[in-house]
Enzyme design. Structure first.
Site, PDB file in Angstrom:
ATOM      1  CB  SER A 142      33.463  19.915  -9.593  1.00  0.00           C
ATOM      2  OG  SER A 142      34.785  19.817  -9.108  1.00  0.00           O
ATOM      3  CE1 TYR A 155      35.523  19.381 -14.896  1.00  0.00           C
ATOM      4  CE2 TYR A 155      36.106  20.378 -12.797  1.00  0.00           C
ATOM      5  CZ  TYR A 155      35.566  19.332 -13.509  1.00  0.00           C
ATOM      6  OH  TYR A 155      35.058  18.239 -12.843  1.00  0.00           O
TER       7      TYR A 155
HETATM    8  N1  LIG Z   1      36.902  12.549 -10.712  1.00  0.00           N
HETATM    9  C1  LIG Z   1      36.881  13.659  -9.998  1.00  0.00           C
HETATM   10  O1  LIG Z   1      37.821  13.960  -9.235  1.00  0.00           O
HETATM   11  C2  LIG Z   1      35.702  14.595 -10.085  1.00  0.00           C
HETATM   12  C3  LIG Z   1      35.631  15.641  -9.159  1.00  0.00           C
HETATM   13  C4  LIG Z   1      34.568  16.530  -9.229  1.00  0.00           C
HETATM   14  C5  LIG Z   1      33.577  16.360 -10.180  1.00  0.00           C
HETATM   15  N2  LIG Z   1      33.662  15.332 -11.061  1.00  0.00           N
HETATM   16  C6  LIG Z   1      32.590  15.203 -12.051  1.00  0.00           C
HETATM   17  O2  LIG Z   1      32.014  13.914 -11.969  1.00  0.00           O
HETATM   18  C7  LIG Z   1      31.425  13.574 -13.224  1.00  0.00           C
HETATM   19  C8  LIG Z   1      31.844  12.172 -13.628  1.00  0.00           C
HETATM   20  O3  LIG Z   1      33.237  12.172 -13.893  1.00  0.00           O
HETATM   21  P1  LIG Z   1      34.211  10.961 -13.518  1.00  0.00           P
HETATM   22  O4  LIG Z   1      35.197  11.482 -12.562  1.00  0.00           O
HETATM   23  O5  LIG Z   1      33.419   9.760 -13.190  1.00  0.00           O
HETATM   24  O6  LIG Z   1      35.012  10.834 -14.909  1.00  0.00           O
HETATM   25  P2  LIG Z   1      35.056   9.656 -16.004  1.00  0.00           P
HETATM   26  O7  LIG Z   1      35.925  10.192 -17.088  1.00  0.00           O
HETATM   27  O8  LIG Z   1      35.437   8.380 -15.355  1.00  0.00           O
HETATM   28  O9  LIG Z   1      33.535   9.557 -16.483  1.00  0.00           O
HETATM   29  C9  LIG Z   1      32.932  10.559 -17.288  1.00  0.00           C
HETATM   30  C10 LIG Z   1      32.054   9.880 -18.312  1.00  0.00           C
HETATM   31  O10 LIG Z   1      31.430  10.900 -19.120  1.00  0.00           O
HETATM   32  C11 LIG Z   1      31.423  10.424 -20.457  1.00  0.00           C
HETATM   33  N3  LIG Z   1      31.282  11.511 -21.422  1.00  0.00           N
HETATM   34  C12 LIG Z   1      32.245  12.379 -21.849  1.00  0.00           C
HETATM   35  N4  LIG Z   1      31.736  13.189 -22.783  1.00  0.00           N
HETATM   36  C13 LIG Z   1      30.444  12.846 -22.958  1.00  0.00           C
HETATM   37  C14 LIG Z   1      29.385  13.340 -23.774  1.00  0.00           C
HETATM   38  N5  LIG Z   1      29.591  14.346 -24.650  1.00  0.00           N
HETATM   39  N6  LIG Z   1      28.169  12.751 -23.687  1.00  0.00           N
HETATM   40  C15 LIG Z   1      27.967  11.713 -22.835  1.00  0.00           C
HETATM   41  N7  LIG Z   1      28.924  11.197 -22.046  1.00  0.00           N
HETATM   42  C16 LIG Z   1      30.143  11.771 -22.096  1.00  0.00           C
HETATM   43  C17 LIG Z   1      32.753   9.706 -20.609  1.00  0.00           C
HETATM   44  O11 LIG Z   1      32.759   8.837 -21.742  1.00  0.00           O
HETATM   45  C18 LIG Z   1      32.856   8.989 -19.284  1.00  0.00           C
HETATM   46  O12 LIG Z   1      32.294   7.704 -19.343  1.00  0.00           O
HETATM   47  C19 LIG Z   1      31.874  14.665 -14.207  1.00  0.00           C
HETATM   48  O13 LIG Z   1      30.837  15.608 -14.375  1.00  0.00           O
HETATM   49  C20 LIG Z   1      33.051  15.306 -13.493  1.00  0.00           C
HETATM   50  O14 LIG Z   1      33.262  16.646 -13.901  1.00  0.00           O
HETATM   51  C21 LIG Z   1      34.699  14.432 -11.035  1.00  0.00           C
END
Ligand SMILES: NC(=O)c1ccc[n+]([C@@H]2O[C@H](COP(=O)([O-])OP(=O)(O)OC[C@H]3O[C@@H](n4cnc5c(N)ncnc54)[C@H](O)[C@@H]3O)[C@@H](O)[C@H]2O)c1
Length: 294
Positions: A142, A155
């Site tokens: 991230s 986090y």
């Molecule tokens: N959205 C943002 O602004 C952002 C920014 C930086 C990094 N990220 C990272 O991007 C990645 C994807 O996140 P996103 O934003 O698409 O969020 P999201 O919540 O839309 O998707 C995350 C997915 O991970 C799944 N998940 C949660 N716990 C789990 C587990 N124990 N085993 C398997 N799957 C699991 C959830 O069910 C969900 O489908 C994450 O690692 C997040 O930290 C997101």
């Protein structure tokens, strides 16, 4: 996208957000997809949309923090597809709470999914990525793996650690002459469900954080997936997603640890505003509980 045609790609957290967008983009590029998530309904929707694009795709319910389940997943993927070319360790969750307000269980959960999940996916798939002769490991950290803000210490701990783990592994692959490229991805604010599904502790208002995030999450998951896949195709070791990620990356390079002064100034104002909102929300009555993913 031709680079991904017929390649077998593993994506964790594929039921939603960035994971789903990656799956759809790779499907359009003709990749074969091994998708997983704990959200089986969301996963089924991603699988159906990929299948409608005419690609070979399979979905599994897998909790990335469960080492035995991940071992079983590796076996399932190999039995189904025979090889693995790309692994996207994408599943992740958020926890919004001051360091003193977080429960140890919530911290374990964040580290278990965001860090251990990435380590499981990296280590268990690595021999097969090497054996493929053309592997690429993509770990999602991230922008919060590059600099820190208040209320995100657990986090940050997970995402800084993912960066350290991934960069070390990248160098190991290079010095050992293994045919595996490694990328660490640092998205800025992406408009997904991550804050809606976050654990918010310490009496702060979930609505306040959702509002704050909505103002900051300027990049769509589709755009994020396109940037990530372009970076992967070009073999980039560090992939920054969004103008906010680039700005913070450059600021931290320029200021070193002095960036904290800047964040302290912005953070004080923001936390004060969120505290005011929490008082107003408390006066209105309890907020709807939000189901946790996983
Ligand atoms: N959205 C943002 O602004 C952002 C920014 C930086 C990094 N990220 C990272 O991007 C990645 C994807 O996140 P996103 O934003 O698409 O969020 P999201 O919540 O839309 O998707 C995350 C997915 O991970 C799944 N998940 C949660 N716990 C789990 C587990 N124990 N085993 C398997 N799957 C699991 C959830 O069910 C969900 O489908 C994450 O690692 C997040 O930290 C997101």
């Amino acid at each position: 996208m031709e680079r991904f045609r017929d390649r077998v790609a593993v994506i964790t957290g594929a039921a939603s957000g960035i994971g789903r967008a990656l799956a759809l983009d790779l499907a359009r590029g003709g990749a074969r997809l091994a998708l997983s998530d704990v959200d089986t309904d969301g996963l089924a929707r991603t699988v159906a949309r990929c299948r409608a694009l005419g690609v070979d795709v399979e979905g599994w319910r897998v909790d990335v923090s469960d080492r035995a389940a991940m071992r079983g997943h590796v076996e399932d993927v190999l039995a189904r597809f025979g090889t693995v070319n790309l692994v996207f360790n994408n599943a992740g969750v958020a926890l919004v709470a001051g360091a003193e307000e977080q429960s140890l269980e919530d911290i374990d959960r964040v580290l278990g999914i965001n860090l251990q999940g990435v380590i499981h996916g990296s280590q268990l798939f690595l021999p097969h990525l090497i054996a493929s002769g053309d592997g690429h490991l993509v770990n999602i950290s991230s922008v919060f793996g590059l600099f820190a803000i208040p209320t995100q210490s657990a986090y940050h701990a997970s995402k800084f650690a993912v960066r350290g783990y991934t960069e070390s592994l990248a160098i190991e692959m290079a010095v050992s002459d293994h045919p595996v490229a490694v990328s660490c991805v640092h998205p800025g604010g992406i408009d997904t469900a991550i804050v809606r599904n976050a654990v918010v502790a310490g009496g702060r208002s979930r609505g306040g954080f959702e509002e704050l995030f909505a103002g900051m999450a300027r990049t769509s998951p589709e755009r994020a997936a396109a940037v990530i896949l372009r970076g992967v195709a070009r073999g980039r070791p560090r992939i920054l997603v969004g103008a906010d990620a680039w700005t913070m990356h450059l600021l931290v390079q320029l200021l070193g640890s002095r960036y904290q002064t800047l964040v302290r100034w912005a953070g004080t104002r923001t936390l004060r505003r969120l505290d005011d909102q929490a008082v107003e929300a408390a006066a209105r009555g309890p907020e709807e509980p939000v189901a946790r993913a996983g």
